[in-house]
Scaffold this motif. Structure first.
Motif, mmCIF file in Angstrom:
data_model
loop_
_atom_site.group_PDB
_atom_site.id
_atom_site.type_symbol
_atom_site.label_atom_id
_atom_site.label_comp_id
_atom_site.label_asym_id
_atom_site.label_seq_id
_atom_site.Cartn_x
_atom_site.Cartn_y
_atom_site.Cartn_z
ATOM 1 N N GLU A 119 -9.868 -7.188 65.516
ATOM 2 C CA GLU A 119 -10.194 -6.948 66.911
ATOM 3 C C GLU A 119 -9.055 -7.303 67.862
ATOM 4 O OE1 GLU A 119 -13.041 -5.367 67.737
ATOM 5 O OE2 GLU A 119 -13.243 -5.263 65.559
ATOM 6 N N ALA A 120 -7.957 -7.813 67.311
ATOM 7 C CA ALA A 120 -6.794 -8.128 68.144
ATOM 8 C C ALA A 120 -6.105 -6.820 68.517
ATOM 9 C CB ALA A 120 -5.844 -9.054 67.401
ATOM 10 N N LEU A 121 -6.220 -6.411 69.770
ATOM 11 C CA LEU A 121 -5.775 -5.080 70.172
ATOM 12 C C LEU A 121 -4.263 -4.942 70.057
ATOM 13 C CD1 LEU A 121 -8.039 -4.443 73.301
ATOM 14 C CD2 LEU A 121 -8.431 -3.777 70.917
ATOM 15 N N GLY A 122 -3.864 -3.957 69.252
ATOM 16 C CA GLY A 122 -2.443 -3.674 69.078
ATOM 17 C C GLY A 122 -1.758 -4.513 68.020
ATOM 18 N N TRP A 123 -2.519 -5.310 67.283
ATOM 19 C CA TRP A 123 -1.950 -6.160 66.244
ATOM 20 C C TRP A 123 -2.309 -5.629 64.855
ATOM 21 C CZ3 TRP A 123 0.290 -11.360 66.713
ATOM 22 C CH2 TRP A 123 0.631 -11.674 68.035
ATOM 23 N N ASP A 124 -1.460 -5.934 63.895
ATOM 24 C CA ASP A 124 -1.701 -5.586 62.498
ATOM 25 C C ASP A 124 -2.448 -6.759 61.855
ATOM 26 O OD1 ASP A 124 -1.404 -5.353 59.627
ATOM 27 O OD2 ASP A 124 0.128 -3.826 60.007
ATOM 28 N N ALA A 125 -3.671 -6.519 61.406
ATOM 29 C CA ALA A 125 -4.500 -7.602 60.878
ATOM 30 C C ALA A 125 -3.965 -8.150 59.558
ATOM 31 C CB ALA A 125 -5.936 -7.116 60.693
ATOM 32 N N SER A 126 -3.222 -7.337 58.812
ATOM 33 C CA SER A 126 -2.713 -7.803 57.519
ATOM 34 C C SER A 126 -1.473 -8.677 57.682
ATOM 35 C CB SER A 126 -2.408 -6.611 56.602
ATOM 36 O OG SER A 126 -1.456 -5.742 57.212
ATOM 37 N N THR A 127 -0.561 -8.268 58.578
ATOM 38 C CA THR A 127 0.658 -9.050 58.780
ATOM 39 C C THR A 127 0.523 -10.086 59.888
ATOM 40 O OG1 THR A 127 1.570 -7.481 60.395
ATOM 41 C CG2 THR A 127 2.021 -7.058 58.059
ATOM 42 N N LYS A 128 -0.530 -9.924 60.696
ATOM 43 C CA LYS A 128 -0.752 -10.794 61.859
ATOM 44 C C LYS A 128 0.454 -10.781 62.799
ATOM 45 C CE LYS A 128 -4.071 -13.794 59.504
ATOM 46 N NZ LYS A 128 -4.210 -12.886 58.344
ATOM 47 N N GLN A 129 0.965 -9.574 62.993
ATOM 48 C CA GLN A 129 2.090 -9.339 63.885
ATOM 49 C C GLN A 129 1.759 -8.185 64.823
ATOM 50 O OE1 GLN A 129 5.012 -11.086 64.087
ATOM 51 N NE2 GLN A 129 4.168 -12.490 62.539
ATOM 52 N N PRO A 130 2.375 -8.177 66.023
ATOM 53 C CA PRO A 130 2.145 -7.045 66.932
ATOM 54 C C PRO A 130 2.640 -5.739 66.312
ATOM 55 C CG PRO A 130 3.237 -8.870 68.068
ATOM 56 C CD PRO A 130 3.269 -9.184 66.609
ATOM 57 N N ARG A 131 1.916 -4.684 66.545
ATOM 58 C CA ARG A 131 2.331 -3.356 66.104
ATOM 59 C C ARG A 131 3.366 -2.825 67.090
ATOM 60 N NH1 ARG A 131 -1.614 -0.151 63.250
ATOM 61 N NH2 ARG A 131 -0.383 1.631 63.941
ATOM 62 N N GLN A 132 4.605 -2.708 66.675
ATOM 63 C CA GLN A 132 5.661 -2.280 67.581
ATOM 64 C C GLN A 132 5.506 -0.834 68.025
ATOM 65 O OE1 GLN A 132 7.913 -4.335 69.060
ATOM 66 N NE2 GLN A 132 6.597 -5.843 68.053
ATOM 67 N N ASP A 133 4.820 -0.038 67.222
ATOM 68 C CA ASP A 133 4.578 1.348 67.635
ATOM 69 C C ASP A 133 3.493 1.427 68.700
ATOM 70 O OD1 ASP A 133 2.711 0.475 65.696
ATOM 71 O OD2 ASP A 133 2.113 2.535 65.286
ATOM 72 N N VAL A 134 2.822 0.300 68.955
ATOM 73 C CA VAL A 134 1.790 0.244 69.997
ATOM 74 C C VAL A 134 2.276 -0.598 71.171
ATOM 75 C CG1 VAL A 134 -0.555 -0.484 70.561
ATOM 76 C CG2 VAL A 134 -0.082 0.539 68.329
ATOM 77 N N LEU A 135 2.607 -1.861 70.914
ATOM 78 C CA LEU A 135 2.953 -2.784 71.986
ATOM 79 C C LEU A 135 4.442 -2.760 72.338
ATOM 80 C CD1 LEU A 135 0.751 -5.865 71.053
ATOM 81 C CD2 LEU A 135 0.256 -4.011 72.638
ATOM 82 N N GLY A 136 5.250 -2.141 71.516
ATOM 83 C CA GLY A 136 6.681 -2.152 71.759
ATOM 84 C C GLY A 136 7.194 -0.944 72.509
ATOM 85 N N VAL A 137 6.329 -0.219 73.184
ATOM 86 C CA VAL A 137 6.751 0.964 73.933
ATOM 87 C C VAL A 137 6.258 0.850 75.367
ATOM 88 C CG1 VAL A 137 6.759 2.436 71.881
ATOM 89 C CG2 VAL A 137 4.685 2.260 73.245
ATOM 90 N N PRO A 138 6.899 1.580 76.302
ATOM 91 C CA PRO A 138 6.480 1.496 77.712
ATOM 92 C C PRO A 138 5.013 1.841 77.932
ATOM 93 C CG PRO A 138 8.618 2.558 77.550
ATOM 94 C CD PRO A 138 8.117 2.395 76.145
ATOM 95 N N PHE A 139 4.419 2.652 77.063
ATOM 96 C CA PHE A 139 3.038 3.067 77.275
ATOM 97 C C PHE A 139 2.097 1.875 77.389
ATOM 98 C CE2 PHE A 139 -1.171 4.586 76.166
ATOM 99 C CZ PHE A 139 -1.247 5.796 76.831
ATOM 100 N N ALA A 140 2.307 0.849 76.551
ATOM 101 C CA ALA A 140 1.407 -0.312 76.576
ATOM 102 C C ALA A 140 1.441 -1.018 77.924
ATOM 103 C CB ALA A 140 1.780 -1.283 75.459
ATOM 104 N N SER A 141 2.563 -0.942 78.618
ATOM 105 C CA SER A 141 2.680 -1.627 79.904
ATOM 106 C C SER A 141 2.080 -0.821 81.042
ATOM 107 C CB SER A 141 4.152 -1.948 80.205
ATOM 108 O OG SER A 141 4.904 -0.762 80.369
ATOM 109 N N LEU A 142 1.488 0.350 80.753
ATOM 110 C CA LEU A 142 0.764 1.093 81.787
ATOM 111 C C LEU A 142 -0.517 0.389 82.215
ATOM 112 C CD1 LEU A 142 0.921 4.893 80.788
ATOM 113 C CD2 LEU A 142 2.018 3.769 82.739
ATOM 114 N N LEU A 143 -0.965 -0.588 81.427
ATOM 115 C CA LEU A 143 -2.204 -1.292 81.765
ATOM 116 C C LEU A 143 -2.104 -1.939 83.144
ATOM 117 C CD1 LEU A 143 -4.976 -2.102 80.500
ATOM 118 C CD2 LEU A 143 -3.901 -4.255 79.858
ATOM 119 N N LEU A 144 -0.923 -2.451 83.491
ATOM 120 C CA LEU A 144 -0.786 -3.183 84.753
ATOM 121 C C LEU A 144 -0.800 -2.262 85.972
ATOM 122 C CD1 LEU A 144 -0.899 -6.099 84.140
ATOM 123 C CD2 LEU A 144 0.470 -5.007 82.361
#
Length: 427
Positions: free
Chosen positions: A230-255
């Motif tokens: 349920e950690a949004l944008g994270w990889d549950a197996s590696t417990k690391q952020p998904r760079q293809d999700v959080l590492g792009v400008p699109f993710a910062s459109l939330l603000l």
């Protein structure tokens, strides 16, 4: 720990609308008309409800009956599948009648689609199905200035502990967005959890001058668990952020998306104040008998006509600006949701500055109009029974959320130096 019992409005008072507003609207204009219908209901006793300051369970039920909570969701799950520019107009319409409920609708629409922006495609689908199929209302314990909500990892689960000073809509929500920093990192995590559980303890301390029905008080989070999945944008197996999700400008459109939510309920409140004041002036305001150019009616007095005309012109211009910014943001979502990495920092920055412009103008014009309407309604309009004061109190309260001076500075650097804003929690 048992939750405190607090006075709340009765959802049964709006039960007739459950059938009246079925089925959902289909076109964009129908959705906006539905928002106007909700506003018409809320306007009947908005001043009284503001003064009573009860937890808005009935008002959230009304939003559920209207279908507005589903406005942005996919049709395949029962949603309206409308773009954000339509959502902004719906927020504005509701806020004209009741700023608190317009704000709750805006925050819900943002939090219910957060997975679209910072989550994986699978998380977005799962979240939409959960929220829309159950007609859930979503609150948020998200306040990045508070760093006292900590997250630890325990096997395949995340554990949240701490508190948030502000928590909008949580008391009356079905789901709550939690946000905190993962222990040992500087990485933030968003996750949706069920609100009604022992580990979520509301302070019931929202006693501010404005937006009194938003339940924006504090909350204590005690050992709240949710799966790593349920950690949004994270990889549950590696417990690391998904760079293809959080590492792009699109993710910062939330603000920018939520900043434009703010501006649209500011604008709705200001328009609502002008409409409310105009009705009061035409029916109650007396002409001034000592001006030397006496009129039989207040609506013939030059200064009253001049003030209303000026307020109207500025609000009309502000609405056009807000609509244009909403269309630009909606176009980015339409173009890049299925191909996030191709959104450029320049495109993100440009739309952020359109939205910053709206924030500056809605703050300035909103405060000016909601304060100035007293000059054209008269001393008797300050009565609590009239309720004209709530419009100014609502805008004054939320425009302090993040200082507009920094938006002006940001825009100044954009104009003078062609400098794009660095994405932050408020940009």
């Amino acid at each position: 720990m048992a939750q405190a019992t607090v006075p709340a409005t009765d959802p049964s008072v709006y039960s007739a609308y459950q059938d009246k507003w079925s089925p959902l609207p289909t076109t964009s204009e129908d959705w906006i008309n539905r928002a106007r219908e909700v506003a018409a209901v809320l306007s009947q006793d908005a001043a009284q409800r503001d003064q009573e300051n009860k937890s808005p369970r009935a008002e959230v039920a009304l939003l559920k009956h209207s279908g507005l909570l589903k406005l942005l969701g996919p049709r395949k799950y029962g949603g309206g599948e409308q773009p954000w520019d339509v959502a902004y107009k719906a927020i504005r319409e509701v806020a004209k009648a009741d700023g608190s409920i317009g704000m709750l609708l805006g925050y819900h629409l943002l939090w219910s689609t957060t997975a679209n922006v910072v989550g994986t495609a699978e998380q977005a689908e799962r979240t939409h199905e959960l929220i829309i199929s159950n007609n859930y209302f979503v609150g948020g314990a998200v306040n990045p200035r508070d760093s006292d909500l900590k997250i630890t990892s325990d096997g395949d689960q995340l554990v949240f502990n701490g508190a948030k000073f502000f928590n909008t809509g949580g008391v009356v929500s079905d789901l709550t967005v939690l946000e905190g920093v993962l222990e040992g990192t500087d990485q933030h995590i968003f996750a949706l959890v069920e609100t009604r559980q022992p580990g979520i303890q509301f302070a019931h301390n929202w006693h501010n001058i404005g937006l009194r029905l938003t339940e924006s008080g504090g909350v204590k989070i005690d050992n709240v668990r949710t799966p790593w999945t349920e950690a949004l944008g994270w990889d549950a197996s590696t417990k690391q952020p998904r760079q293809d999700v959080l590492g792009v400008p699109f993710a910062s459109l939330l603000l920018p998306t939520i900043q434009l939510v703010f501006s649209n309920f500011y604008l709705g409140i200001a328009i609502g104040a002008l409409e409310f004041a105009a009705k009061y002036t035409t029916s109650n305001t007396r002409p001034w008998p000592f001006g030397g150019d006496n009129k039989d009616s207040a609506t013939d007095e030059f200064y009253i006509l001049e003030r209303y005309g000026n307020f109207f012109a500025h609000l009309r211009a502000t609405e056009a600006l807000a609509d244009r910014a909403g269309e630009k943001l909606a176009a980015l979502y339409a173009r890049y949701t299925s191909n996030r990495p191709t959104l450029t920092a320049e495109e993100r920055g440009e739309v952020a500055e359109w939205i910053a412009s709206v924030k500056v103008v809605t703050t300035d014009v909103g405060l000016r109009v909601t304060n100035g309407v007293f000059e054209v309604t008269g001393a008797r309009a300050t009565s609590l029974k009239v309720g004209l004061d709530r419009f100014w109190r609502d805008i004054r309260t939320h425009t302090l959320h993040d200082p507009v001076a920094y938006k002006n500075r940001e825009l100044g650097r954009y104009v003078l130096l062609q400098e794009l804003p660095t994405p932050t929690w408020y940009t």
